[in-house]
Write an enzyme that holds these catalytic residues in place. Structure first.
Site, short mmCIF file in Angstrom:
data_model
loop_
_atom_site.label_atom_id
_atom_site.label_comp_id
_atom_site.label_asym_id
_atom_site.label_seq_id
_atom_site.Cartn_x
_atom_site.Cartn_y
_atom_site.Cartn_z
NE ARG A 61 -3.95 -2.28 1.23
CZ ARG A 61 -4.24 -3.62 0.52
NH1 ARG A 61 -3.46 -3.61 -0.54
NH2 ARG A 61 -4.96 -4.21 1.04
CD GLU A 106 -12.05 -11.48 6.28
OE1 GLU A 106 -11.31 -10.99 7.50
OE2 GLU A 106 -11.83 -10.83 5.35
CE LYS A 116 -13.27 -8.14 7.22
NZ LYS A 116 -12.63 -7.18 8.23
CB SER A 121 -14.43 -3.35 0.90
OG SER A 121 -13.15 -3.23 1.07
N GLY A 122 -13.07 -6.17 0.12
CA GLY A 122 -12.60 -7.31 -1.03
C GLY A 122 -11.99 -6.79 -2.23
N GLY A 123 -12.12 -5.36 -2.38
CA GLY A 123 -11.62 -5.00 -3.68
C GLY A 123 -12.61 -4.15 -4.41
NE ARG A 140 -8.70 -4.64 -0.30
CZ ARG A 140 -8.66 -5.66 -0.76
NH1 ARG A 140 -8.03 -5.57 -2.29
NH2 ARG A 140 -9.18 -6.61 -0.40
P1 13P Z 1 -11.13 -5.52 2.77
O1 13P Z 1 -12.14 -4.51 3.05
O2 13P Z 1 -10.16 -4.53 1.98
O3 13P Z 1 -11.18 -6.46 1.98
O4 13P Z 1 -10.39 -5.90 3.95
C1 13P Z 1 -11.01 -6.50 5.07
C2 13P Z 1 -10.19 -7.34 5.56
O5 13P Z 1 -10.10 -7.12 6.96
C3 13P Z 1 -9.76 -8.49 4.79
O6 13P Z 1 -9.28 -9.31 5.75
#
Ligand code: 13P
Length: 338
Positions: free
Chosen positions: A31, A177, A219, A261-263, A294
């Site tokens: 990042r 998650e 999550k 959010s995953g991208g 993100r």
């Molecule tokens: P993102 O929202 O960027 O996907 O990250 C969340 C997260 O904690 C991934 O493990």
């Protein structure tokens, strides 16, 4: 020790969500590279300080997930308050990422297994003493040619359940998650099918391991078209299928679901959450909120560029407020670039 259910409910309280700022050092370095900042111990401390000391963040953020390094760091102002104490003083729950990453899954191609169970009990005891009140473990499932395999889903779900029961034994709420990755050319229907299959096995394993479902936060990914799929599903379709998948497969004992959010772009992540809450809020047994990395940090990271704290904090506040409104279905005017 505060009851797990009380902590879990605080994490997903209406109008609030979780800031995922738990990038491992290699991910944080990636990042930083994108903004031309060197990834040193001090710069990472400075960046996390900028995020966590944003004035008013506690209006919208219930908890922050940190990486081991950050949990041990302090504010960079002259009194150097440990981040855990600082967050606590603002009513924000400190959280800790405890898995040690997704590694190649032996015997299978292009699949991953998340590691980190060895020694976890002792690490959790230490994290609790340091002030952490919840934890995170991310399992990664890939959609592709003949994958995911049942073995990959089962092994990852087993890992999540073992982690979750250890967390609860030690007074921490586990964020569970299971992330189905967006990468690939699969359709939204493929994502639905794999997510449903995975959630079923995850809850089967959690129940088998005596995990208290009212003391976890789920999550998940949203149900979304693969990044390279020719047909990208609309906001309405994503919201409809995501809600249906969760409603059919997540027990109502679970207090809250906080999406990753995953991208997705920051705007889309807000739009999807908003539409789900706008349409289905009266029909939800759990609260539906965010645990974005993100989608909360992207604008802030760019604005910061190593030194512009105030601009970065403004950007973080904008995204936090937008998603807070989205947990109530009231963010329709907040999307900038849709
Ligand atoms: P993102 O929202 O960027 O996907 O990250 C969340 C997260 O904690 C991934 O493990």
């Amino acid at each position: 020790m505060e009851a797990l259910n009380i902590i879990a409910n605080k994490m997903v309280a209406k109008g609030k969500g979780i800031l995922a700022a738990d990038e491992s050092t290699p991910t944080c370095s990636k990042r930083f590279e994108s903004i031309g900042v060197e990834s040193t111990y001090e710069n990472r401390n400075e960046y996390r300080d900028m995020l966590l000391t944003t004035e008013g963040l506690n209006e919208y953020i219930s908890g922050v997930i940190m990486f081991d390094e950050t949990l041990r760091q302090s504010t960079t102002c002259k009194d150097k308050i440990p981040f855990t104490d600082y967050l606590d003083s603002k009513g924000i729950l400190p959280g800790i990422k405890v898995d040690t990453g997704a590694k190649e899954f032996a015997g299978f191609t292009n699949e991953k297994i998340t590691e980190g169970l060895d020694g976890l009990r002792d690490r959790l005891k230490e994290y609790y003493k340091l002030g952490a009140r919840f934890a995170k473990w991310r399992a990664v499932i890939t959609i592709g040619d003949m994958i995911p395999s049942d073995a990959c889903i089962y092994s990852n779900a087993h890992g999540l359940a073992r982690y979750a029961s250890l967390c609860q034994e030690n007074g921490l709420v586990p964020i569970v998650e299971p992330e189905i990755l967006m990468n690939g050319s699969h359709t939204i229907e493929d994502c639905y099918e794999v997510s449903q299959r995975t959630l079923n096995v995850v809850f089967e394993q959690l129940i088998m391991h005596h995990v208290l479902l009212d003391g976890i936060v789920l999550k998940p990914n949203m149900i979304i078209s693969g990044l390279d799929c020719n047909e990208q599903a609309s906001v309405e379709k994503v919201s409809e299928l995501t809600f249906k998948c969760l409603k059919d497969n997540v027990p109502s004992d679970v207090p809250g679901i906080a999406f990753l959010s995953g991208g997705q772009s920051s705007d889309l992540a807000t739009a999807h959450l908003n539409t789900m809450n706008e349409k289905y809020i009266d029909n939800m047994p759990w609260n539906l909120t965010f645990s974005y990395g993100r989608a909360l940090q992207e604008d802030a990271l760019k604005a910061w560029a190593g030194s512009n704290r105030l601009d970065a904090q403004k950007a973080l506040m904008f995204r936090s407020r937008s998603n807070s409104l989205a947990t109530k279905g009231m963010a329709a005017d907040m999307m900038q670039n849709l």
